[in-house]
Design an enzyme around this catalytic site. Structure first.
Site, PDB file in Angstrom:
ATOM      1  N   ASP A   1     -26.046  88.931 113.614  1.00 43.72           N
ATOM      2  CA  ASP A   1     -27.230  88.700 112.795  1.00 43.72           C
ATOM      3  C   ASP A   1     -28.449  88.928 113.676  1.00 43.72           C
ATOM      4  O   ASP A   1     -28.302  89.313 114.849  1.00 43.72           O
ATOM      5  CB  ASP A   1     -27.233  87.273 112.217  1.00 43.72           C
ATOM      6  CG  ASP A   1     -27.385  86.200 113.286  1.00 43.72           C
ATOM      7  OD1 ASP A   1     -27.477  86.530 114.481  1.00 43.72           O
ATOM      8  OD2 ASP A   1     -27.428  85.005 112.924  1.00 43.72           O
TER       9      ASP A   1
ATOM     10  N   ASP B   1     -31.927  86.730 114.848  1.00 43.69           N
ATOM     11  CA  ASP B   1     -32.523  85.391 114.797  1.00 43.69           C
ATOM     12  C   ASP B   1     -33.987  85.444 115.208  1.00 43.69           C
ATOM     13  O   ASP B   1     -34.329  86.061 116.220  1.00 43.69           O
ATOM     14  CB  ASP B   1     -31.779  84.456 115.767  1.00 43.69           C
ATOM     15  CG  ASP B   1     -30.278  84.436 115.528  1.00 43.69           C
ATOM     16  OD1 ASP B   1     -29.838  83.786 114.576  1.00 43.69           O
ATOM     17  OD2 ASP B   1     -29.547  85.112 116.288  1.00 43.69           O
TER      18      ASP B   1
ATOM     19  N   ASP C   1     -31.597  85.041 110.431  1.00 47.04           N
ATOM     20  CA  ASP C   1     -31.900  83.599 110.469  1.00 47.04           C
ATOM     21  C   ASP C   1     -33.334  83.407 110.922  1.00 47.04           C
ATOM     22  O   ASP C   1     -33.777  84.039 111.881  1.00 47.04           O
ATOM     23  CB  ASP C   1     -30.986  82.879 111.482  1.00 47.04           C
ATOM     24  CG  ASP C   1     -29.541  82.780 111.015  1.00 47.04           C
ATOM     25  OD1 ASP C   1     -29.296  82.914 109.805  1.00 47.04           O
ATOM     26  OD2 ASP C   1     -28.660  82.562 111.875  1.00 47.04           O
TER      27      ASP C   1
END
Ligand code: 8DG
Ligand code: MN
Ligand code: MN
Length: 372
Positions: A206, A208, A296
């Site tokens: 992902d 962040d 995120d």
């Protein structure tokens, strides 16, 4: 005659990952991959102690400047137990570990590994599905007794895209998109890349980011505004927003796995190929112009920014050992919100990560040295 064993080399390697500089260049991947399979298998069987022991051993090997070529080279290294040494010896002799091979071919391990690879599916849910006799995604999706939550539905919907690694170029492109949104909403906000990409990783699962505002309290409204804007732009594929439950008077948590209380969101965004300099990291033969990416965002108040940045930069093993070091060696409690001195009964403020390392009496480690 009678020979005395040679003295063990004085170990200069700390048992704490926060006292070892660990870059992304792992010269002992053959061993650490095996140990991480063992750790994961323990995790699936709820043997947390053994799991942590394997992860610590793997982390020590990651910090070594050279590949281990003989078992003797591991003498004096911290955190390497008998089991780990046996695995290293077997790999040195046969090129692989029989125990690891057995786990990798085990149906339960394979199934739990498959199920937990879905966004929103943890070990508990995976175990529940396995006990129902489910073995594949089609089994799960066809099972009338299984109710998927919203996160899991998105996890299955975007499985192909979000199980493929995110490249640095894609992370950069997302950074530009989020930066533009932040600028438009609050020009004086501060946005930074965190997580694995801040540690210099080439790929991640992902991307962040951490965002804060100089105006105290303003950070609590910025995430909903960013989400709203992305929704209007048509790039929001999934969003799970968690409002702040932060309480300034709370002592830092003793439990590592406890999540922090800052406002945060777990997103799936649509990234267009023409926004990425090096092109999309798409599957072979996939001519789509976009891909889904997990993102995120966390938004701490400015005076907690350094703690949140340190906590979200990781690695997880580095964070665990920072907290363990604080507690065991300094009588302090550290988490993503604060640092507390237990005997002096006072909070230690910090505006930068360097301040926190200094309070802990630790040499500063750059983010790219935290790949423990
Ligand atoms: P990757 O994505 O490339 O696989 O590696 P990563 O960037 O190191 O892992 P991550 O799962 O994205 O987590 C980054 C850091 O964020 C990690 O040190 C743990 C930390 N973290 C917190 N709180 C929370 C939280 O509430 N949720 C998540 N997902 N991560 C959190 O400190
Ligand atoms: Mn990450
Ligand atoms: Mn993350």
């Amino acid at each position: 005659g009678c020979s005395t064993p040679p003295p063990a080399p004085a170990s200069s390697i700390s048992q704490y990952a926060c006292q070892r500089r660990t870059t992304t260049e792992n010269r002992n991947r053959i061993f650490t991959d095996a140990l991480e399979v063992l750790a994961e298998s323990c995790e699936f069987n709820e043997m947390e102690g053994r799991c942590l022991a394997f992860r610590r051993a793997a982390s020590v090997l990651k910090s070594l400047p050279a590949a281990v070529q003989r078992l003797e080279a591991t003498r004096g290294l911290p955190c390497l137990g008998e089991h780990t040494r046996a695995v290293i010896e077997e790999i040195l002799q046969c090129g692989h570990s029989f125990e690891v091979r057995k786990i990798l071919s085990d149906e339960r391990y394979q199934t739990l590994k498959l199920f937990t690879s879905v966004f929103g599916v943890g070990p508990k849910t995976a175990e529940k599905w396995y006990r129902r006799g489910l073995r594949s995604f089609s089994d799960v999706l066809a099972e009338p007794g299984v109710r998927l939550n919203r996160m899991q539905q998105s996890g299955f919907l975007h499985y192909g895209d979000i199980s493929r690694a995110v490249s640095k170029a894609e992370a950069r492109a997302l950074g530009n998109i989020i930066d533009e949104a932040v600028r438009a909403i609050t020009p004086d906000a501060q946005l930074a890349l965190t997580g694995g990409f801040r540690r210099g990783k080439e790929f991640g699962h992902d991307v962040d980011f951490i965002v804060t505002t100089p105006e105290q309290g303003r950070e609590e409204t910025i995430l909903p505004q960013i989400i709203q804007r992305m929704k209007k732009q048509g790039i929001l594929l999934y969003s799970d927003y968690q409002a702040s439950t932060f309480d300034v008077s709370k002592l830092p948590s003793h439990r590592f796995e406890a999540m922090d209380h800052f406002a945060k969101c777990f997103l799936i965004l649509r990234l267009e190929g023409n926004q990425v300099d090096a092109g999309l990291n798409n599957a072979e033969g996939d001519s789509r112009s976009w891909r889904a990416v997990r993102v995120d965002l966390v938004a701490p108040p400015m005076d907690r920014y350094a703690f949140a940045l340190l906590g979200w930069t990781g690695s997880r093993q580095f964070e665990r050992d920072l907290r363990r070091f604080a507690r065991m060696e300094r009588q302090m409690l550290l988490d993503n919100h604060a640092l507390y001195h237990k005997t002096k009964k006072e909070f230690l403020a910090a505006t930068t990560e360097k301040d926190i390392f200094a309070h802990l009496g630790l040499e500063y480690m750059e983010p790219w040295q935290r790949n423990a």
